[in-house]
Design a protein around this motif. Structure first.
Motif, short mmCIF file in Angstrom:
data_model
loop_
_atom_site.label_atom_id
_atom_site.label_comp_id
_atom_site.label_asym_id
_atom_site.label_seq_id
_atom_site.Cartn_x
_atom_site.Cartn_y
_atom_site.Cartn_z
N GLY A 69 44.80 29.86 37.98
CA GLY A 69 45.93 30.38 37.24
C GLY A 69 45.85 31.89 37.17
O GLY A 69 46.03 32.49 36.11
N CYS A 70 45.59 32.51 38.32
CA CYS A 70 45.26 33.95 38.36
C CYS A 70 46.44 34.86 38.04
O CYS A 70 46.25 36.05 37.78
CB CYS A 70 44.69 34.31 39.72
N GLY A 71 47.67 34.31 38.07
CA GLY A 71 48.82 35.15 37.76
C GLY A 71 48.94 36.31 38.73
O GLY A 71 48.73 36.16 39.94
N ASP A 72 49.26 37.49 38.22
CA ASP A 72 49.51 38.65 39.08
C ASP A 72 48.25 39.41 39.45
O ASP A 72 48.31 40.50 40.00
CB ASP A 72 50.52 39.59 38.43
N GLY A 73 47.07 38.83 39.15
CA GLY A 73 45.81 39.45 39.54
C GLY A 73 45.26 40.46 38.57
O GLY A 73 44.22 41.08 38.84
N ALA A 74 45.90 40.62 37.42
CA ALA A 74 45.46 41.64 36.45
C ALA A 74 44.02 41.40 36.02
O ALA A 74 43.22 42.34 35.91
CB ALA A 74 46.39 41.67 35.25
N PHE A 75 43.66 40.13 35.76
CA PHE A 75 42.30 39.87 35.33
C PHE A 75 41.30 40.05 36.46
O PHE A 75 40.17 40.49 36.24
CB PHE A 75 42.15 38.47 34.73
N LEU A 76 41.70 39.75 37.69
CA LEU A 76 40.79 39.93 38.82
C LEU A 76 40.42 41.40 38.99
O LEU A 76 39.28 41.71 39.36
CB LEU A 76 41.43 39.39 40.10
N LEU A 77 41.34 42.29 38.71
CA LEU A 77 41.03 43.73 38.75
C LEU A 77 39.98 44.08 37.71
O LEU A 77 39.03 44.83 37.99
CB LEU A 77 42.30 44.55 38.51
N LEU A 78 40.13 43.53 36.51
CA LEU A 78 39.16 43.76 35.45
C LEU A 78 37.81 43.15 35.80
O LEU A 78 36.75 43.75 35.57
CB LEU A 78 39.69 43.16 34.14
N CYS A 79 37.84 41.96 36.37
CA CYS A 79 36.62 41.26 36.77
C CYS A 79 35.87 42.05 37.84
O CYS A 79 34.64 42.22 37.76
CB CYS A 79 36.99 39.87 37.28
N ALA A 80 36.60 42.55 38.83
CA ALA A 80 35.97 43.34 39.90
C ALA A 80 35.31 44.59 39.34
O ALA A 80 34.20 44.96 39.74
CB ALA A 80 37.02 43.71 40.95
N SER A 81 35.98 45.25 38.40
CA SER A 81 35.42 46.44 37.78
C SER A 81 34.11 46.12 37.06
O SER A 81 33.12 46.87 37.18
CB SER A 81 36.43 47.03 36.79
N PHE A 82 34.08 45.00 36.33
CA PHE A 82 32.86 44.59 35.63
C PHE A 82 31.74 44.28 36.61
O PHE A 82 30.59 44.71 36.41
CB PHE A 82 33.16 43.35 34.78
N LEU A 83 32.04 43.56 37.67
CA LEU A 83 31.02 43.16 38.64
C LEU A 83 30.45 44.37 39.38
O LEU A 83 29.24 44.46 39.60
CB LEU A 83 31.61 42.17 39.64
N GLU A 84 31.30 45.32 39.75
CA GLU A 84 30.83 46.51 40.45
C GLU A 84 30.00 47.40 39.53
O GLU A 84 28.98 47.97 39.95
CB GLU A 84 32.03 47.27 41.02
N LYS A 85 30.42 47.49 38.29
CA LYS A 85 29.67 48.29 37.31
C LYS A 85 28.26 47.74 37.12
O LYS A 85 27.31 48.50 36.88
CB LYS A 85 30.41 48.30 35.98
N ASN A 86 28.12 46.43 37.26
CA ASN A 86 26.82 45.79 37.05
C ASN A 86 26.13 45.40 38.36
O ASN A 86 25.21 44.58 38.36
CB ASN A 86 27.01 44.56 36.16
#
Length: 238
Positions: A69-86
């Protein structure tokens, strides 16, 4: 008229569940949903749950995460930022049944190197991608109980570590407060209507516990979070 009961979930359908929804009305709804998450902080519940799941993964391997239920991808952008930061080596897959939303998500996430999308019938187990961790943010309340049980068993069978679920708590207080919030902060009539239906379709603790007992070979951690949310972590049994 939107039916609300503290004793049982509503079966009233949301307007956004019409997969033909597209264009300006769809964009307006998605923008309002972003406003809700911005002011009420809902996405952080999923990120926190993801962090707990990642504790069972190795940074020496590629971690695959599917957002249902990813919708327009807004959360995936946030998720990618978190994963790259860590410093995680990751692959993201966004799954949604609405082809128009998927096309918008592809545009929004075009700069993500490790992200793909799939328009899929989530009740066809053969169509579900294999993953280490699955995410279900404000997704399950769209379905009836027997569908949720089938869906979570299907997702679990394709997932190595577990499922992070972030969904709504059903309460009269939440229903009344959302009505006031949406009148001030939300422009879309569809979003205002669907928001109230979502609360009416959401879960009290006994609902979540009952469903969790039907997910094979798993154990669940269920916590109440602000604002009127459940953080429900479904861990695969080793």
């Amino acid at each position: 008229m939107i039916y609300f009961s503290k004793h049982k979930r509503s079966n009233q359908e949301e307007l956004m569940d019409d997969f033909a929804l597209q264009g300006a009305p769809l964009q307006e709804v998605l923008k309002d949903l972003e406003t809700v998450n911005k002011y009420l902080g809902g996405n952080q519940i999923t990120i926190n749950g993801l962090e707990k799941m990642l504790a069972y993964c190795s940074k020496n391997t590629l971690v695959t995460i599917v957002d249902y239920g990813c919708g327009d991808g807004a959360f995936l952008l946030l998720c990618a930022s978190f994963l790259e930061k860590n410093n995680w080596n990751y692959k993201l897959i966004g799954v949604d049944a609405n082809v128009h939303i998927i096309e918008r998500a592809k545009i929004n996430c075009s700069n993500l190197k490790h992200c793909t999308f799939k328009q899929s019938n989530v009740f066809d187990k053969q169509e579900l991608p294999a993953a280490d961790i699955a995410l279900c943010t404000l997704f399950l309340h769209h379905f009836k109980e027997e569908q949720i049980i089938e869906l979570l068993n299907n997702i679990s069978s394709k997932t190595k570590v577990g499922i992070v679920i972030n969904d709504l708590q059903r309460s009269k207080t939440a229903f009344v407060l959302f009505k006031a919030f949406s009148a001030v902060f939300m422009k879309s009539k569809i979003a205002r209507f669907d928001g109230l239906v979502s609360v009416a379709r959401s879960f009290v603790r006994r609902d979540v516990k009952k469903i969790s007992e039907e997910i094979k070979n798993t154990n669940s951690q269920i916590k109440s979070k602000w604002a009127f949310r459940w953080q429900w972590l479904v861990f695969k049994n080793k």
